[in-house]
Scaffold this motif. Structure first.
Motif, PDB file in Angstrom:
ATOM      1  N   PRO A 106     -37.268  33.034 -76.418  1.00  0.00           N
ATOM      2  CA  PRO A 106     -36.001  33.811 -76.729  1.00  0.00           C
ATOM      3  C   PRO A 106     -36.181  35.215 -77.318  1.00  0.00           C
ATOM      4  N   MET A 107     -37.481  35.527 -77.547  1.00  0.00           N
ATOM      5  CA  MET A 107     -37.930  36.969 -77.881  1.00  0.00           C
ATOM      6  C   MET A 107     -37.838  37.832 -76.808  1.00  0.00           C
ATOM      7  N   THR A 138     -30.693  32.501 -74.693  1.00  0.00           N
ATOM      8  CA  THR A 138     -31.086  33.763 -75.125  1.00  0.00           C
ATOM      9  C   THR A 138     -30.871  33.795 -76.734  1.00  0.00           C
ATOM     10  N   ASN A 139     -31.436  34.834 -77.296  1.00  0.00           N
ATOM     11  CA  ASN A 139     -31.122  35.126 -78.906  1.00  0.00           C
ATOM     12  C   ASN A 139     -31.007  36.577 -79.224  1.00  0.00           C
ATOM     13  N   ASP A 140     -30.349  37.345 -78.317  1.00  0.00           N
ATOM     14  CA  ASP A 140     -30.415  38.860 -78.572  1.00  0.00           C
ATOM     15  C   ASP A 140     -29.253  39.408 -79.377  1.00  0.00           C
ATOM     16  N   ASP A 164     -33.313  42.558 -75.721  1.00  0.00           N
ATOM     17  CA  ASP A 164     -33.535  41.159 -75.890  1.00  0.00           C
ATOM     18  C   ASP A 164     -33.900  40.693 -77.309  1.00  0.00           C
ATOM     19  N   GLY A 165     -34.356  39.658 -77.598  1.00  0.00           N
ATOM     20  CA  GLY A 165     -34.484  39.046 -78.909  1.00  0.00           C
ATOM     21  C   GLY A 165     -35.516  39.934 -79.770  1.00  0.00           C
ATOM     22  N   ALA A 205     -30.984  31.473 -84.751  1.00  0.00           N
ATOM     23  CA  ALA A 205     -32.296  31.192 -84.579  1.00  0.00           C
ATOM     24  C   ALA A 205     -32.908  29.780 -85.059  1.00  0.00           C
ATOM     25  N   GLY A 209     -32.630  27.988 -81.591  1.00  0.00           N
ATOM     26  CA  GLY A 209     -33.903  28.726 -81.300  1.00  0.00           C
ATOM     27  C   GLY A 209     -35.055  27.713 -80.852  1.00  0.00           C
ATOM     28  N   LEU A 222     -36.590  36.252 -85.015  1.00  0.00           N
ATOM     29  CA  LEU A 222     -35.454  36.311 -84.716  1.00  0.00           C
ATOM     30  C   LEU A 222     -34.454  36.440 -85.589  1.00  0.00           C
ATOM     31  N   GLY A 251     -27.052  32.415 -79.294  1.00  0.00           N
ATOM     32  CA  GLY A 251     -27.832  33.598 -79.995  1.00  0.00           C
ATOM     33  C   GLY A 251     -27.070  34.637 -80.383  1.00  0.00           C
TER      34      GLY A 251
END
Length: 377
Positions: A106-107, A138-140, A164-165, A205, A209, A222, A251
């Motif tokens: 997810p980064m 995702t985690n952005d 992005d993350g 996260a 995450g 994150l 995210g």
């Protein structure tokens, strides 16, 4: 038994809600041919949301090649309802976890493709968008989606960060002058099935995450990145959203969509049940069969079986949940209106093995229940 409602969620990775309706319906027809069967495929904002809407009220599908979660092109589709002005989009179609081919991180995952689907819907003439945000990779914080829509997230040197993350921690300023002007008149509703805040131990996260491939180190990075971005966004908009319910879903995409597009977050299950005119359809029903891949205490936070049970409880209709797995806290769901819970798993085997026989297992369980019912009737 005269009227049976079949209203399941999908079993992620194995069967769609429509397929489940058909499999259960086949077994009912074989054992109770006199029964009226009403199929209502349901989703809560995750995978199957487009199918649920199109099955409930009709519409068309539109395909678009967009940026996948790891940056490679993917073929995604969304629905346009009969009014021609309402688009139903699944975040999973463009930024979903099943689209990740290879190591999950997810980064490096982005929601850019989700933004491209929103842009395409607006360019197609849609002025109302319903976005289901379940199943993301995702985690952005939604910076990928907003980047696709014209917002620039800049670092200390005035250069655009990666959407992005890992880009979250580098953001120092925001330039929204390039935001697509057509979005100003669009109503965006987010179908969300969780209530987690943006950050912290219950945030995006930490809770979601790891299932997206985040290591403990990534989780901390994150989480810190989301908090940093929220601080920049708070200075930019004058509103701190980090503690709002649902900001940790998918995210943190709701953070950006609310800030820049004035999106509203609503329970996905209620949106779809209302669209399907569910309350009217279950009038006079003798039984409702629902289900999902896994049921546990978390299902109380708006998952399909409990959302269905809440509606059924008001009309005193019993609800049976057929599920792939039963987790901790399931006992609490009986108080929510679920009458009984049954697992399709005939043996304790790993998911990858169980998914290969999921259809046969569902049919077996349905047939077993119907055999029992016919015997005692």
């Amino acid at each position: 038994m005269k009227k049976i409602i079949i209203a399941p969620d999908s079993f992620k990775g194995t069967m769609t809600s429509i397929e489940i309706c058909n499999y259960i319906g086949e077994r009912i027809a074989a054992f109770l041919p006199e029964a009226q069967v009403v199929k209502v495929p349901i989703a809560d904002g995750g995978e199957g949301t487009v199918d649920a809407y199109l099955s409930g009220i009709g519409g068309t599908r539109r395909k678009k090649t967009v940026t996948g979660p790891m940056g490679t092109p993917v073929e995604a589709e969304y629905g346009i309802l009969p009014d021609g002005k309402t688009a139903v989009i699944e975040m999973a179609a463009a930024s979903g976890l099943p689209l990740v081919d290879g190591p999950k991180s997810p980064m490096d995952a982005t929601t850019f493709g989700t933004g491209e689907l929103i842009a395409d819907a607006v360019e197609s003439g849609c002025t109302k968008i319903i976005l289901g945000i379940g199943g993301s990779a995702t985690n952005d914080g939604g910076i990928g989606a907003l980047s696709a829509l014209g917002v620039r997230f800049l670092d200390a040197d005035g250069k655009a960060v990666t959407p992005d993350g890992k880009g979250l921690a580098q953001i120092e300023s925001i330039d929204e002058s390039g935001l697509c002007q057509a979005l100003r008149g669009v109503t965006l509703t987010i179908a969300c099935d969780v209530k987690n805040p943006l950050a912290g131990k219950n945030g995006a996260a930490h809770v979601f995450g790891p299932q997206k491939g985040a290591t403990p180190e990534m989780v901390e990075a994150l989480d810190a990145g989301l908090l940093h971005y929220n601080g920049v966004l708070t200075r930019h908009t004058g509103v701190d959203r980090k503690d709002k319910s649902g900001m940790g879903a998918a995210g943190g995409i709701g953070l950006s969509l609310e800030a820049f597009l004035h999106a509203k977050m609503l329970p996905g299950i209620d949106l779809i049940l209302d669209t399907a005119d569910f309350d009217k359809k279950i009038q006079g029903a003798d039984l409702i069969i629902t289900g999902e891949g896994k049921i546990d205490g978390q299902s109380k936070q708006g998952k399909v079986p409990v959302g269905v049970a809440w509606r059924a409880k008001k009309q005193n209709v019993p609800v049976v949940a057929l599920v792939g797995d039963v987790g901790a806290g399931y006992e609490e769901l009986y108080e929510e209106g679920i009458t009984a819970i049954f697992s399709t798993n005939k043996a304790a085997v790993p998911y990858e093995q169980a998914r290969r026989t999921s259809v046969e297992d569902l049919k077996f369980l349905t047939e077993s229940l119907l055999r029992f019912y016919c015997a005692v009737r």
